[in-house]
Design a protein around this motif. Structure first.
Motif, short mmCIF file in Angstrom:
data_model
loop_
_atom_site.label_atom_id
_atom_site.label_comp_id
_atom_site.label_asym_id
_atom_site.label_seq_id
_atom_site.Cartn_x
_atom_site.Cartn_y
_atom_site.Cartn_z
N CYS A 159 0.85 -1.21 0.00
CA CYS A 159 0.00 0.00 0.00
C CYS A 159 0.87 1.24 0.00
CB CYS A 159 -0.90 0.03 1.22
SG CYS A 159 -2.34 -1.02 1.08
N ALA A 160 1.89 1.24 0.84
CA ALA A 160 2.76 2.42 0.94
C ALA A 160 3.59 2.58 -0.33
CB ALA A 160 3.66 2.29 2.16
N PHE A 161 4.20 1.49 -0.77
CA PHE A 161 5.10 1.61 -1.92
C PHE A 161 4.32 2.04 -3.17
CE2 PHE A 161 9.33 0.96 -3.45
CZ PHE A 161 9.21 0.63 -4.79
N LYS A 162 3.15 1.43 -3.38
CA LYS A 162 2.36 1.76 -4.59
C LYS A 162 1.83 3.19 -4.53
CE LYS A 162 -0.22 -2.07 -4.43
NZ LYS A 162 -1.22 -3.12 -4.79
N SER A 163 1.67 3.72 -3.31
CA SER A 163 1.18 5.11 -3.18
C SER A 163 2.33 6.10 -3.32
CB SER A 163 0.56 5.34 -1.80
OG SER A 163 -0.34 4.34 -1.49
N LEU A 164 3.50 5.76 -2.80
CA LEU A 164 4.55 6.77 -2.61
C LEU A 164 5.70 6.65 -3.62
CD1 LEU A 164 4.70 6.44 1.28
CD2 LEU A 164 3.67 8.33 -0.02
N ALA A 165 5.89 5.48 -4.23
CA ALA A 165 7.02 5.32 -5.16
C ALA A 165 6.67 5.94 -6.51
CB ALA A 165 7.33 3.83 -5.33
N SER A 166 7.69 6.50 -7.15
CA SER A 166 7.47 7.04 -8.50
C SER A 166 7.22 5.90 -9.48
CB SER A 166 8.71 7.81 -8.92
OG SER A 166 9.80 6.88 -9.05
N GLU A 167 6.73 6.24 -10.68
CA GLU A 167 6.50 5.19 -11.68
C GLU A 167 7.81 4.45 -11.99
OE1 GLU A 167 2.77 5.36 -11.34
OE2 GLU A 167 3.69 3.94 -12.75
N GLU A 168 8.90 5.23 -12.03
CA GLU A 168 10.21 4.62 -12.33
C GLU A 168 10.60 3.62 -11.23
OE1 GLU A 168 13.31 7.50 -12.43
OE2 GLU A 168 14.91 6.01 -12.70
N GLN A 169 10.39 4.02 -9.97
CA GLN A 169 10.70 3.12 -8.85
C GLN A 169 9.79 1.90 -8.87
OE1 GLN A 169 10.18 6.17 -5.83
NE2 GLN A 169 12.38 6.30 -5.43
N MET A 170 8.52 2.14 -9.21
CA MET A 170 7.57 1.02 -9.29
C MET A 170 8.04 0.03 -10.34
SD MET A 170 4.93 0.72 -7.34
CE MET A 170 3.74 -0.21 -8.32
N ASN A 171 8.36 0.51 -11.52
CA ASN A 171 8.75 -0.40 -12.61
C ASN A 171 10.04 -1.16 -12.29
OD1 ASN A 171 6.53 0.51 -14.02
ND2 ASN A 171 7.67 2.17 -15.01
N LYS A 172 10.94 -0.46 -11.63
CA LYS A 172 12.26 -1.08 -11.37
C LYS A 172 12.22 -2.04 -10.19
CE LYS A 172 16.94 0.31 -9.95
NZ LYS A 172 17.58 1.39 -9.16
N LEU A 173 11.46 -1.69 -9.16
CA LEU A 173 11.58 -2.44 -7.90
C LEU A 173 10.37 -3.28 -7.54
CD1 LEU A 173 13.18 0.47 -5.84
CD2 LEU A 173 14.34 -1.65 -6.52
N TYR A 174 9.16 -2.82 -7.85
CA TYR A 174 7.99 -3.48 -7.30
C TYR A 174 7.88 -4.96 -7.69
CZ TYR A 174 3.41 -4.28 -5.35
OH TYR A 174 2.38 -4.79 -4.61
N PRO A 175 8.23 -5.33 -8.93
CA PRO A 175 8.15 -6.75 -9.31
C PRO A 175 8.95 -7.66 -8.37
CG PRO A 175 8.42 -5.41 -11.26
CD PRO A 175 8.61 -4.49 -10.08
N LYS A 176 10.06 -7.15 -7.85
CA LYS A 176 10.88 -7.98 -6.94
C LYS A 176 10.15 -8.25 -5.63
CE LYS A 176 15.45 -6.74 -8.73
NZ LYS A 176 15.81 -8.11 -9.22
N PHE A 177 9.33 -7.27 -5.21
CA PHE A 177 8.54 -7.47 -3.98
C PHE A 177 7.35 -8.38 -4.27
CE2 PHE A 177 10.75 -4.82 -1.04
CZ PHE A 177 11.30 -3.77 -1.78
N GLN A 178 6.82 -8.22 -5.48
CA GLN A 178 5.67 -9.07 -5.84
C GLN A 178 6.08 -10.54 -5.91
OE1 GLN A 178 4.41 -6.98 -9.51
NE2 GLN A 178 2.32 -7.14 -8.72
N ASN A 179 7.34 -10.78 -6.37
CA ASN A 179 7.80 -12.18 -6.52
C ASN A 179 8.55 -12.67 -5.30
OD1 ASN A 179 6.76 -12.00 -9.10
ND2 ASN A 179 8.69 -11.16 -9.89
N TYR A 180 8.57 -11.85 -4.25
CA TYR A 180 9.23 -12.24 -3.00
C TYR A 180 10.73 -12.43 -3.14
CZ TYR A 180 4.32 -13.02 -2.03
OH TYR A 180 2.96 -12.85 -1.91
#
Ligand SMILES: CCCCCCCCCCCCC/C=C/C(=O)SCCNC(=O)CCNC(=O)[C@H](O)C(C)(C)COP(=O)(O)OP(=O)(O)OC[C@H]1O[C@@H](n2cnc3c(N)ncnc32)[C@H](O)[C@@H]1OP(=O)(O)O
Ligand SMILES: Cc1cc2nc3c(=O)[nH]c(=O)nc-3n(C[C@H](O)[C@H](O)[C@H](O)COP(=O)(O)OP(=O)(O)OC[C@H]3O[C@@H](n4cnc5c(N)ncnc54)[C@H](O)[C@@H]3O)c2cc1C
Length: 693
Positions: free
Chosen positions: A117-138
């Motif tokens: 919730c926090a990361f998706k609200s506060l991270a930039s699109e660039e940060q989301m694209n670069k980092l979020y998949p790693k959190f999604q896949n654990y």
């Protein structure tokens, strides 16, 4: 539906079979409504239930109570690892539905909900694209580190610092005092590889003679542990905070930072950033940093239905099986305890509340998603104030009242309700933190009432005056404008014209809730005005003295939100092809919820003689009548939740109700009974027994 089919070959309990034969509505139709009319959601849930009930470990939730803290945590990590298979099969929605189906809490909930919730609200699109998949896949495991051992409610008061080092283009995170130690951080004690640290942003500024200027708390992504050895990184001290009342399958941690450097790019920069020269680019709305918390509160609002439905299912199934005392000596059987009105009074208001909370949670999550789309699109914060106010009040009301409901259901099961094998104490212990976590339930309602007062101010002052024209009168507070503009006589007439019976019409009940909330808001506004006109300028003290009324006002507004949500959904369902029998039972549940709230808050509804004593008396006496109306449908109503036995973890509430054999089997086979002579007996007790006086 999962239950009837899966358990069709089990021995049937004749009491439950009789109860199911009394149903006046379609259980499967109501179950579909409780799955947002989405057959795909139902199918995924059924697949998850099948997986859970066939898993060697997860299918035996009752064994959790027999484990040490380390063994519980090891079990939780095993259960967590299963979510990967779920997500591979069903995607993200599978994760949410997995959590709703598990008996136990697991540490991944932090990565998947709190951090996400926090990361998706506060991270930039660039940060989301670069980092979020790693959190999604654990590959990374996230957590959210805002609270400190010295500050939780007061976010502005946190002491962790994050200083921009212009020379190297880095930030330096530090825990300057003991009280700045991050504490209570879910998932951080043993598991998380990363965390979002909230710290006071300090930047040396030429406009401040080169001194550090504090820009307030901001979020920074920090790697806490090595990805290869899982050991804490340099400058980081981390560990688990120790045993808690519940939620012990989770590792809430502490964190101390000793001048830890992170790249400038690690500031979560959707709404704000620091450029390489150390210049701060501020957000459009000062409180967008808090957006992540609104997201978790939205989850908690929706989750209240999930947990309360389990408690009422166990209590109602058990109460239709358990018999105590014959009504007449000539009776062949003792009386089902559900037939006692004080037993119904312990359970049925919360059964009605379960449905009310489902519809309120469903509405809020739609409104939250709409707000986040607007905020992310171009920082459009029009809806933010209303959403923050409603999420604060609803999360406080719904979590507290769900805790109360779980406890009431436990009490209704007598001594067996105190056994872990009932499934209720564990549910309660794991749940009650929801009133403290993500915002304390004494604190957040103040945010709601502050907003309601600002709407009242806007409505009552001439719109051309200095009233806050940015403030939009949202749908959930439109009643304040309507009530203010409708002369008292009109409204009064509306109620007085009602014959006693018609005051029970949902239209009348809704109007009672609107007026009640309006009167409470007005009363607080008048109290503050009166204090100030008497020369008292100490607003914080006036506010603190009014804390109790302020929180009650928030509760009234949120109960109106719940009633409005429930009624709106019934009207919507009745306009499409929902069968009349289902609509009738939903209206009975709505009326039961409304009359129960009125009965437990009489003074509010009598405030300005809005209703007469005779009407209140009539409402008071009508609650028992609603219990009787609902009586034939009690077991069918909880069957419509379609909760599998592995979700309930209860010897009292299983689908086919084999209460006593299950209770005895679980008791007699527990490891503690393996040896007749308990550890410690021979060295401590035997000498006493054998002593000679
Ligand atoms: C799917 C099935 C499973 C589901 C499972 C459920 C959930 C998962 C399990 C959960 C596990 C627990 C996880 C717990 C995590 C945490 O606890 S994280 C930490 C949470 N901490 C808090 O909530 C702290 C509470 N305190 C605050 O939020 C703030 O301090 C405050 C009380 C709001 C005060 O804010 P402050 O900045 O000090 O000043 P104010 O003057 O009151 O506010 C200024 C203005 O900003 C507005 N505002 C405040 N907050 C928000 C917000 N969140 N969003 C939007 N706007 C906000 C506020 O209204 C003021 O506005 P104006 O009046 O217009 O100035
Ligand atoms: C199970 C659990 C999980 C958690 N997970 C996380 C997490 O993952 N990340 C994280 O950052 N935090 C987490 N927290 C911490 C949580 O957010 C805080 O506990 C919460 O915000 C309350 O703050 P506090 O504990 O400092 O209580 P305080 O703020 O000290 O409150 C103590 C009492 O004082 C009252 N009070 C305080 N201020 C006021 C006021 N202005 N007006 C009236 N009364 C007031 C409160 O209402 C409360 O009754 C978790 C907590 C729990 C219990």
């Amino acid at each position: 539906m999962y239950c009837p089919k899966t358990y069709e070959n089990e021995k049937k309990n004749e009491d439950l079979e009789f109860e199911r034969s009394q149903s006046t509505f379609s259980i499967s139709e109501l179950n579909l409504i409780l799955n947002k009319n989405d057959k795909n959601i139902m199918n995924i849930k059924n697949e998850i239930k099948k997986m859970i009930e066939n898993d060697e470990i997860i299918s035996k939730p009752q064994e959790i109570h027999l484990l040490s803290r380390e063994e519980q945590y090891k079990r939780a990590l095993y259960v967590s690892s299963k979510i990967v298979d779920i997500k591979k099969r069903f995607g993200e929605i599978g994760g949410d539905l997995y959590y709703q189906t598990l008996f136990e809490e697991i540490p991944f909930v932090i990565n998947d909900i709190v951090f996400a919730c926090a990361f998706k609200s506060l991270a930039s699109e660039e940060q989301m694209n670069k980092l979020y998949p790693k959190f999604q896949n654990y590959q990374y495991l996230g957590s959210y580190a805002q609270t400190e051992i010295g500050h939780g409610s007061n976010v502005q008061g946190i002491e962790t610092t994050c200083t921009y080092i212009k020379e190297t283009g880095e930030f330096e995170l530090n825990s300057p005092t003991l009280t700045s130690t991050k504490y209570w951080i879910g998932g951080l004690g043993k598991l998380a590889t990363h965390t979002i640290v909230f710290a006071q942003l300090l930047i040396a500024s030429s406009s401040n003679n080169g001194n550090l200027k504090n820009y307030g708390p901001h979020p920074f992504l920090l790697q806490v542990r090595g990805l290869d050895d899982h050991l804490p990184l340099k400058g980081i001290t981390v560990g688990d905070i120790g045993p808690k009342l519940g939620f012990n399958s989770l590792d809430n941690g502490y964190l101390r930072l000793d001048h830890v450097r992170i790249p400038r790019e690690n500031m979560l920069s959707r709404f704000f950033r620091v450029n390489e020269n150390g210049e701060y680019e501020k957000p459009k709305h000062p409180k967008l940093i808090y957006a992540g918390m609104v997201g978790v509160r939205s989850n908690m609002i929706e989750n209240s239905f999930v947990c309360l439905s389990r408690a009422v299912t166990i209590a109602i199934r058990y109460s239709t099986i358990r018999k105590q005392f014959k009504a007449n000596q000539s009776d062949k059987q003792e009386k089902k305890i559900i037939e006692y009105s004080n037993q119904m009074n312990r359970i049925l208001p919360y059964l009605a509340q379960t449905f009310a909370f489902f519809f309120a949670g469903k509405r809020f999550s739609v409104e939250f998603d709409q707000m986040m789309i607007a905020v992310k699109k171009d920082q459009d914060t029009t809806l933010l104030s209303e959403l923050h106010a409603n999420s604060s009040g609803l999360k406080s009301l719904m979590t507290q009242s769900t805790s109360d409901g779980i406890e009431s259901c436990r009490l209704s099961c007598g001594g067996h309700g105190y056994s872990q094998f009932s499934g209720i104490p564990y549910l309660w212990a794991n749940y009650v933190h929801m009133s403290s976590a993500e915002g304390e339930s004494n604190l957040l309602p103040q945010q709601t009432t502050k907003y309601l007062l600002s709407i009242l101010r806007k409505v009552t002052t001439d719109l051309s005056s200095s009233s806050d024209d940015k403030l939009v009168i949202g749908q959930s507070v439109q009643y304040i404008k309507d009530e203010f503009e409708s002369s008292f006589e009109n409204i009064n007439q509306f109620i007085k014209e009602k014959s006693l019976n018609s005051i029970l019409h949902p239209d009348s009940l809704l109007q009672l809730f609107k007026h009640r909330s309006f009167v409470l808001i007005k009363s607080i506004g008048s109290s503050i005005q009166e204090q100030m006109s008497n020369g008292n300028k100490d607003i914080p003290q006036i506010w603190s003295d009014l804390n109790v009324e302020i929180n009650h006002c928030s509760k009234a507004h949120c109960q109106l939100y719940v009633v409005q949500s429930f009624y709106d959904q019934i009207l919507l369902l009745s306009s499409n092809d929902t069968s009349n029998s289902t609509i009738i039972v939903l209206i009975q549940l709505l009326q039961t919820y409304c009359v129960w709230i009125i009965n437990t808050n009489f003074v509010d509804f009598l405030q300005d003689q809005y209703v007469e004593l005779a009407q209140i008396d009539f409402l008071k006496n009508s609650l028992i009548n609603f219990y009787k109306l609902l009586r034939p449908n009690l077991v069918p109503l909880v069957d419509s939740f379609d909760l599998c036995n592995a979700t309930l973890g209860s010897a009292l509430g299983s689908y086919n109700g084999d209460v006593y054999s299950t209770l005895y089997k679980w008791s007699s086979t527990q490891p503690f009974n393996k040896n007749s002579i308990p550890l410690g007996f021979n060295e401590n007790i035997k000498p006493l027994i054998n002593s000679k006086l």
